[in-house]
Motif scaffolding. Structure first.
Motif, PDB file in Angstrom:
ATOM      1  N   GLU A   1       0.954  -0.991  -0.160  1.00  6.94           N
ATOM      2  CA  GLU A   1      -0.004   0.582   0.111  1.00  6.94           C
ATOM      3  C   GLU A   1       1.000   1.184   0.468  1.00  6.94           C
ATOM      4  O   GLU A   1       0.527   2.611   0.989  1.00  6.94           O
ATOM      5  CB  GLU A   1      -0.865   0.119   1.208  1.00  6.94           C
ATOM      6  N   LYS A   2       2.189   0.813  -0.850  1.00  6.57           N
ATOM      7  CA  LYS A   2       2.875   2.250  -0.815  1.00  6.57           C
ATOM      8  C   LYS A   2       2.263   3.756  -1.654  1.00  6.57           C
ATOM      9  O   LYS A   2       1.072   3.691  -2.801  1.00  6.57           O
ATOM     10  CB  LYS A   2       3.761   1.717  -2.262  1.00  6.57           C
ATOM     11  N   ASN A   3       1.905   4.280  -0.682  1.00 11.03           N
ATOM     12  CA  ASN A   3       1.735   5.975  -1.494  1.00 11.03           C
ATOM     13  C   ASN A   3       0.042   6.084  -1.350  1.00 11.03           C
ATOM     14  O   ASN A   3      -0.507   6.652  -2.121  1.00 11.03           O
ATOM     15  CB  ASN A   3       2.467   6.302  -2.597  1.00 11.03           C
ATOM     16  N   GLN A   4      -0.517   4.896  -0.648  1.00 15.94           N
ATOM     17  CA  GLN A   4      -1.779   5.042  -0.358  1.00 15.94           C
ATOM     18  C   GLN A   4      -2.398   4.648  -1.542  1.00 15.94           C
ATOM     19  O   GLN A   4      -3.418   4.848  -1.715  1.00 15.94           O
ATOM     20  CB  GLN A   4      -2.424   6.514  -0.158  1.00 15.94           C
ATOM     21  N   ILE A   5      -1.731   3.524  -2.047  1.00 14.53           N
ATOM     22  CA  ILE A   5      -2.086   3.090  -3.434  1.00 14.53           C
ATOM     23  C   ILE A   5      -2.326   1.275  -3.474  1.00 14.53           C
ATOM     24  O   ILE A   5      -0.995   0.999  -2.723  1.00 14.53           O
ATOM     25  CB  ILE A   5      -1.379   2.864  -5.022  1.00 14.53           C
ATOM     26  N   TYR A   6      -3.531   0.619  -3.222  1.00 12.77           N
ATOM     27  CA  TYR A   6      -3.271  -0.496  -2.874  1.00 12.77           C
ATOM     28  C   TYR A   6      -2.867  -1.438  -4.744  1.00 12.77           C
ATOM     29  O   TYR A   6      -3.705  -1.198  -5.384  1.00 12.77           O
ATOM     30  CB  TYR A   6      -4.096  -1.108  -3.311  1.00 12.77           C
ATOM     31  N   HIS A   7      -1.538  -2.258  -4.405  1.00 18.15           N
ATOM     32  CA  HIS A   7      -0.269  -2.412  -5.693  1.00 18.15           C
ATOM     33  C   HIS A   7      -1.295  -4.081  -5.184  1.00 18.15           C
ATOM     34  O   HIS A   7      -0.901  -4.572  -4.345  1.00 18.15           O
ATOM     35  CB  HIS A   7       0.844  -2.636  -4.678  1.00 18.15           C
ATOM     36  N   LEU A   8      -2.102  -4.797  -6.537  1.00 19.34           N
ATOM     37  CA  LEU A   8      -2.556  -6.390  -6.239  1.00 19.34           C
ATOM     38  C   LEU A   8      -1.724  -6.818  -6.869  1.00 19.34           C
ATOM     39  O   LEU A   8      -1.266  -6.416  -7.853  1.00 19.34           O
ATOM     40  CB  LEU A   8      -3.474  -5.739  -6.935  1.00 19.34           C
ATOM     41  N   SER A   9      -1.832  -8.401  -6.825  1.00 24.58           N
ATOM     42  CA  SER A   9      -0.946  -9.046  -7.502  1.00 24.58           C
ATOM     43  C   SER A   9      -2.691 -10.812  -7.857  1.00 24.58           C
ATOM     44  O   SER A   9      -3.418 -10.759  -6.806  1.00 24.58           O
ATOM     45  CB  SER A   9      -0.338  -9.797  -6.677  1.00 24.58           C
ATOM     46  N   THR A  10      -2.279 -10.884  -8.604  1.00 22.84           N
ATOM     47  CA  THR A  10      -3.093 -12.530  -9.449  1.00 22.84           C
ATOM     48  C   THR A  10      -2.699 -13.442  -8.979  1.00 22.84           C
ATOM     49  O   THR A  10      -2.876 -14.532  -9.969  1.00 22.84           O
ATOM     50  CB  THR A  10      -4.661 -11.953 -10.161  1.00 22.84           C
ATOM     51  N   VAL A  11      -0.925 -13.388  -9.058  1.00 22.45           N
ATOM     52  CA  VAL A  11      -0.039 -14.601  -9.292  1.00 22.45           C
ATOM     53  C   VAL A  11      -0.904 -16.393  -8.714  1.00 22.45           C
ATOM     54  O   VAL A  11      -0.979 -17.014 -10.098  1.00 22.45           O
ATOM     55  CB  VAL A  11       0.376 -14.540  -8.386  1.00 22.45           C
ATOM     56  N   ASP A  12      -1.621 -16.066  -7.430  1.00 17.80           N
ATOM     57  CA  ASP A  12      -1.445 -17.195  -6.866  1.00 17.80           C
ATOM     58  C   ASP A  12      -2.669 -17.766  -7.385  1.00 17.80           C
ATOM     59  O   ASP A  12      -4.173 -17.201  -8.006  1.00 17.80           O
ATOM     60  CB  ASP A  12      -2.394 -17.597  -5.228  1.00 17.80           C
ATOM     61  N   LYS A  13      -3.421 -19.108  -7.623  1.00 15.23           N
ATOM     62  CA  LYS A  13      -4.503 -20.446  -7.356  1.00 15.23           C
ATOM     63  C   LYS A  13      -5.706 -19.682  -7.904  1.00 15.23           C
ATOM     64  O   LYS A  13      -6.918 -19.660  -8.951  1.00 15.23           O
ATOM     65  CB  LYS A  13      -4.563 -22.161  -7.622  1.00 15.23           C
ATOM     66  N   ASP A  14      -5.934 -19.119  -6.714  1.00 15.92           N
ATOM     67  CA  ASP A  14      -7.725 -19.056  -6.633  1.00 15.92           C
ATOM     68  C   ASP A  14      -7.732 -17.412  -6.927  1.00 15.92           C
ATOM     69  O   ASP A  14      -8.155 -16.581  -6.124  1.00 15.92           O
ATOM     70  CB  ASP A  14      -7.898 -19.137  -4.905  1.00 15.92           C
ATOM     71  N   LEU A  15      -6.749 -16.559  -6.789  1.00 17.75           N
ATOM     72  CA  LEU A  15      -6.988 -15.382  -7.827  1.00 17.75           C
ATOM     73  C   LEU A  15      -6.905 -14.785  -9.170  1.00 17.75           C
ATOM     74  O   LEU A  15      -6.821 -16.084 -10.238  1.00 17.75           O
ATOM     75  CB  LEU A  15      -5.272 -14.637  -7.171  1.00 17.75           C
ATOM     76  N   GLY A  16      -7.657 -14.265  -9.664  1.00 20.44           N
ATOM     77  CA  GLY A  16      -7.630 -13.699 -11.060  1.00 20.44           C
ATOM     78  C   GLY A  16      -9.056 -13.314 -11.100  1.00 20.44           C
ATOM     79  O   GLY A  16      -9.698 -12.744 -10.243  1.00 20.44           O
ATOM     80  N   ALA A  17      -9.282 -13.318 -13.080  1.00 18.40           N
ATOM     81  CA  ALA A  17     -10.907 -13.216 -13.290  1.00 18.40           C
ATOM     82  C   ALA A  17     -11.603 -13.687 -12.332  1.00 18.40           C
ATOM     83  O   ALA A  17     -11.512 -15.439 -12.352  1.00 18.40           O
ATOM     84  CB  ALA A  17     -11.190 -12.827 -14.790  1.00 18.40           C
ATOM     85  N   ILE A  18     -12.913 -13.456 -11.927  1.00 20.00           N
ATOM     86  CA  ILE A  18     -13.981 -14.876 -11.388  1.00 20.00           C
ATOM     87  C   ILE A  18     -15.718 -14.693 -12.238  1.00 20.00           C
ATOM     88  O   ILE A  18     -16.083 -15.266 -12.520  1.00 20.00           O
ATOM     89  CB  ILE A  18     -14.342 -13.769  -9.961  1.00 20.00           C
ATOM     90  N   PHE A  19     -15.389 -13.510 -12.972  1.00 22.61           N
ATOM     91  CA  PHE A  19     -16.442 -13.325 -13.789  1.00 22.61           C
ATOM     92  C   PHE A  19     -15.576 -12.452 -14.949  1.00 22.61           C
ATOM     93  O   PHE A  19     -14.206 -10.889 -14.936  1.00 22.61           O
ATOM     94  CB  PHE A  19     -17.740 -12.558 -13.570  1.00 22.61           C
ATOM     95  N   ALA A  20     -15.341 -12.512 -16.229  1.00 26.15           N
ATOM     96  CA  ALA A  20     -15.041 -11.609 -17.144  1.00 26.15           C
ATOM     97  C   ALA A  20     -15.840 -11.897 -18.576  1.00 26.15           C
ATOM     98  O   ALA A  20     -17.430 -12.630 -19.639  1.00 26.15           O
ATOM     99  CB  ALA A  20     -13.505 -12.955 -18.248  1.00 26.15           C
ATOM    100  N   PHE A  21     -16.040 -10.211 -19.236  1.00 26.81           N
ATOM    101  CA  PHE A  21     -17.189 -10.684 -20.206  1.00 26.81           C
ATOM    102  C   PHE A  21     -16.843 -10.315 -21.626  1.00 26.81           C
ATOM    103  O   PHE A  21     -15.742 -10.062 -22.319  1.00 26.81           O
ATOM    104  CB  PHE A  21     -17.741  -9.250 -19.943  1.00 26.81           C
TER     105      PHE A  21
END
Ligand SMILES: [Zn+2]
Length: 193
Positions: A136-156
């Motif tokens: 959460e550097k500089n008040q910005i939430y930096h995200l990761s989707t590397v893990d298996k349970d992460l990534g798109a859950i709904f895509a259009f």
């Protein structure tokens, strides 16, 4: 300079990182922080301008636990996309829906553990993704989707907007036949929002 002072009035709902005033005008009190002479809110809450004592504070509206923290899993919608990063509007932290909306950034190097050519292969504006807060550097939430349970859950579908169906490694639109790529969570399509 005067026109820029007292941007916020007492009672206004403010979000983390929102500008409240300048230190010439107020001293920063609880729920706030100052940087380069400007006072910002640290929490989601109600701004309280104490004109008598020249103090500004923010009364938190939601508990600290519902604010994204490093390590927390969040759900959000992909907004603006650049070639190497996307903005994510975070609306859920863990099982909790948020009353405020937080912004996160997913960088191409944090999408998955192998090389990604373009952000288009990982997610597109409008997709709902699950991600982990890695900083959460500089008040910005930096995200990761590397893990298996992460990534798109709904895509259009980027052609017709229909929900894409996942078949093996392929994302297919059952309406127009369009085939796209995404980095999906293993439980794609199953999360109840
Ligand atoms: Zn389609």
């Amino acid at each position: 300079m005067n026109s820029k002072s007292s941007e916020q009035r007492s009672g206004h709902l403010v979000l983390p990182g929102e500008r409240l005033g300048v230190i010439e005008e107020f001293s920063p009190d609880s729920g706030t922080y100052s940087k380069d002479g400007v006072i910002y809110s640290k929490v989601v809450g109600c701004a309280l301008m104490d004109m008598l004592n020249r103090k500004v504070s923010v009364y938190p509206l939601i508990s600290e636990a519902s604010v994204p923290k490093v390590g927390a899993k969040v759900v959000g919608q992909v907004g603006n996309a650049q070639s190497d990063n996307v903005l994510v509007r975070i609306f859920k932290v863990g099982p909790k829906k948020l009353s405020g909306v937080f912004s996160g950034v997913l960088h191409i190097s944090d999408v998955q553990d192998r090389y990604v050519n373009s952000m288009n292969e990982a997610c597109k504006p409008g997709d709902i993704i699950r991600a982990k807060v890695i900083s959460e550097k500089n008040q910005i939430y930096h995200l990761s989707t590397v893990d298996k349970d992460l990534g798109a859950i709904f895509a259009f579908c980027s052609r017709c907007g229909n929900l894409l169906e996942q078949k093996r490694n392929e994302m297919r639109c059952t309406k127009c036949g369009n085939i796209e790529e995404r980095k999906t969570a293993y439980d794609y399509g199953n999360e109840g929002l």
